[in-house]
Design an enzyme around this catalytic site. Structure first.
Site, PDB file in Angstrom:
ATOM      1  N   LYS A  39      34.522  33.069  53.273  1.00 46.89           N
ATOM      2  CA  LYS A  39      35.224  31.888  52.969  1.00 46.89           C
ATOM      3  C   LYS A  39      36.678  31.764  52.769  1.00 46.89           C
ATOM      4  O   LYS A  39      37.607  32.449  53.637  1.00 46.89           O
ATOM      5  CB  LYS A  39      35.114  31.721  50.945  1.00 46.89           C
ATOM      6  CG  LYS A  39      35.745  30.487  50.950  1.00 46.89           C
ATOM      7  CD  LYS A  39      36.029  30.707  49.268  1.00 46.89           C
ATOM      8  CE  LYS A  39      37.619  31.367  48.670  1.00 46.89           C
ATOM      9  NZ  LYS A  39      37.666  31.673  46.646  1.00 46.89           N
ATOM     10  N   ASP A  71      30.931  35.648  40.635  1.00 44.53           N
ATOM     11  CA  ASP A  71      33.408  35.062  40.578  1.00 44.53           C
ATOM     12  C   ASP A  71      32.809  35.667  38.955  1.00 44.53           C
ATOM     13  O   ASP A  71      32.869  35.684  38.112  1.00 44.53           O
ATOM     14  CB  ASP A  71      32.889  34.325  41.041  1.00 44.53           C
ATOM     15  CG  ASP A  71      34.750  34.198  42.085  1.00 44.53           C
ATOM     16  OD1 ASP A  71      34.851  35.068  42.095  1.00 44.53           O
ATOM     17  OD2 ASP A  71      34.232  32.936  42.881  1.00 44.53           O
ATOM     18  N   ASP A 106      37.543  27.867  38.833  1.00 41.37           N
ATOM     19  CA  ASP A 106      39.177  26.860  38.229  1.00 41.37           C
ATOM     20  C   ASP A 106      38.591  25.656  38.514  1.00 41.37           C
ATOM     21  O   ASP A 106      37.921  25.211  38.331  1.00 41.37           O
ATOM     22  CB  ASP A 106      40.315  27.274  39.465  1.00 41.37           C
ATOM     23  CG  ASP A 106      42.015  26.838  38.860  1.00 41.37           C
ATOM     24  OD1 ASP A 106      41.476  25.919  38.086  1.00 41.37           O
ATOM     25  OD2 ASP A 106      42.729  27.269  39.439  1.00 41.37           O
ATOM     26  N   THR A 107      38.741  25.438  40.156  1.00 41.83           N
ATOM     27  CA  THR A 107      38.350  23.884  40.812  1.00 41.83           C
ATOM     28  C   THR A 107      36.291  24.060  40.844  1.00 41.83           C
ATOM     29  O   THR A 107      36.361  22.729  40.944  1.00 41.83           O
ATOM     30  CB  THR A 107      39.115  23.209  41.692  1.00 41.83           C
ATOM     31  OG1 THR A 107      38.566  24.290  42.545  1.00 41.83           O
ATOM     32  CG2 THR A 107      40.780  23.421  41.198  1.00 41.83           C
ATOM     33  N   THR A 128      34.991  27.010  45.512  1.00 43.69           N
ATOM     34  CA  THR A 128      34.410  28.452  45.420  1.00 43.69           C
ATOM     35  C   THR A 128      32.652  28.707  45.346  1.00 43.69           C
ATOM     36  O   THR A 128      31.860  28.559  46.099  1.00 43.69           O
ATOM     37  CB  THR A 128      35.570  29.293  45.211  1.00 43.69           C
ATOM     38  OG1 THR A 128      36.349  29.445  45.263  1.00 43.69           O
ATOM     39  CG2 THR A 128      34.472  30.603  45.823  1.00 43.69           C
TER      40      THR A 128
HETATM   41  C1  R5P Z   1      39.326  33.867  43.816  1.00 44.56           C
HETATM   42  O1  R5P Z   1      39.575  34.594  44.517  1.00 44.56           O
HETATM   43  C2  R5P Z   1      38.391  33.995  42.702  1.00 44.56           C
HETATM   44  O2  R5P Z   1      37.856  34.508  42.374  1.00 44.56           O
HETATM   45  C3  R5P Z   1      37.643  32.308  42.171  1.00 44.56           C
HETATM   46  O3  R5P Z   1      36.556  32.318  43.810  1.00 44.56           O
HETATM   47  C4  R5P Z   1      38.848  31.217  42.567  1.00 44.56           C
HETATM   48  O4  R5P Z   1      39.962  31.211  42.357  1.00 44.56           O
HETATM   49  C5  R5P Z   1      37.705  30.225  42.502  1.00 44.56           C
HETATM   50  O5  R5P Z   1      38.787  28.878  42.224  1.00 44.56           O
HETATM   51  P1  R5P Z   1      38.463  27.993  42.370  1.00 44.56           P
HETATM   52  O6  R5P Z   1      36.984  27.342  41.531  1.00 44.56           O
HETATM   53  O7  R5P Z   1      39.091  26.811  42.193  1.00 44.56           O
HETATM   54  O8  R5P Z   1      37.541  27.948  43.453  1.00 44.56           O
END
Ligand code: R5P
Length: 312
Positions: free
Chosen positions: A195, A221, A225-226, A229
């Site tokens: 990624k 994971d 968050d949003t 990922t």
């Molecule tokens: C990143 O290093 C974390 O492990 C998560 O993958 C990330 O914080 C997820 O953020 P989002 O859901 O906004 O992509």
């Protein structure tokens, strides 16, 4: 379990549901403590019973609203210290600001260290958390810090499902270590998503490393968050011919477009823990509680028994 008189379990407003479950596990009552606001929005804490001489455990994830929840935590600890409690353990099932753990650009703050300083200065004697985003944050404290793992809870869940042809997928290289350990516990292979993050809160998948065609994949994971990922990764896994795509995440922050993204149909199931409260009634969404894990840790800490058995 025999109730221990010296445990004083206290919650702010961040996750009272989890605090109540832990209280039931420990067979104690939550300390009667009002955590409200003054007219101007400042945090107001009113401890309504004596905590003198006890071991206080303050349950408060620093999840959104992050700054409010953090201030509640600090002010509750201050109130406890001034109320002659004997020991204070800050229990942050989710530790916010953990993604700002080092300088990546000139003039960046290291907010995780600042938060560690604030928790220490408020009067905490010890900290407990779960799946810290960056385990080195433990070293930002000159206090005992137990970073518990939600992994056994998820491993038990997936073992009971008896899925076949499973591959655990790390959604980025930062998650490889945890995904490898998770795959080893489930005795299945793993794959890695390469990624890139061109800017904060935007995820782009470049490659999938490993065999995923025809497999049931679990993307593991620590944080959603949003949802960028996980959703980007899941979409690419489906394109690569995966059978079922299951998301598995400890901390459901779910800010901004997360729910919309996660509901886009690409996931067959998403499994979260309840370190952060989540009100989401959907047959595809499963929430596993960390209540027994935290209850057991609190019980052991209060009795000065090793907690390392919880890291099996
Ligand atoms: C990143 O290093 C974390 O492990 C998560 O993958 C990330 O914080 C997820 O953020 P989002 O859901 O906004 O992509």
């Amino acid at each position: 379990m025999a109730a221990l008189q010296n445990i004083k379990l206290i919650t702010g407003n961040a996750n009272p549901q989890l605090a109540e479950k832990i209280a039931r596990y420990l067979e104690v009552d939550l300390v009667s403590c009002q955590v409200g606001r003054f007219n101007d929005g400042e945090v107001q804490v009113k401890m309504e019973e004596s905590v003198r001489g006890g071991h206080a455990f303050v349950l408060q994830p620093t999840s959104p609203p992050v700054n409010d929840n953090l201030m509640e935590l600090l002010i509750i600890i201050d109130a406890l210290r001034r109320a002659s409690v004997n020991q204070i353990t800050a229990v942050l099932p989710y530790f916010g600001y953990a993604r700002q753990d080092r300088k990546t650009q000139p003039r960046d703050p290291v907010s995780a260290k600042l938060v560690a300083n604030l928790i220490t200065a408020s009067g905490a004697d010890r900290v407990v958390s779960i799946d810290l985003h960056a385990p080195q944050i433990q070293g930002f404290f000159d206090l005992p810090f137990d970073n518990l793992l939600a992994e056994p809870i998820f491993v038990d869940y997936f073992r009971q499902k008896s899925l076949e042809d499973v591959v655990v997928v790390a959604p980025d290289v930062g998650a490889v270590k945890e995904a490898r350990r998770f795959a080893a516990k489930l005795k299945v292979p793993m794959a890695i998503i390469d990624k890139r993050r061109p800017e904060p809160n935007r995820a782009e998948v470049m490659n999938i490393i490993g065999q995923v065609k025809g497999k049931n994949v679990i993307i593991r994971d620590d944080i959603i968050d949003t949802g960028g990922t996980l959703t980007e990764g899941a979409a690419h896994l489906k394109e690569a011919g995966c059978e079922r795509v299951i998301g598995c995440c400890t901390h459901p922050i779910l800010s901004g477009p997360a729910r919309e993204r996660l509901s886009s149909g690409v996931f067959d199931e998403i499994v979260f823990s309840d370190t952060i409260p989540l009100d989401w009634d959907d047959p595809k969404v499963k929430i596993l509680s960390v209540d027994k894990l935290l209850g057991e840790a609190i019980d052991r800490i209060s009795k000065n028994i090793s907690v390392s058995a919880l890291f099996y």
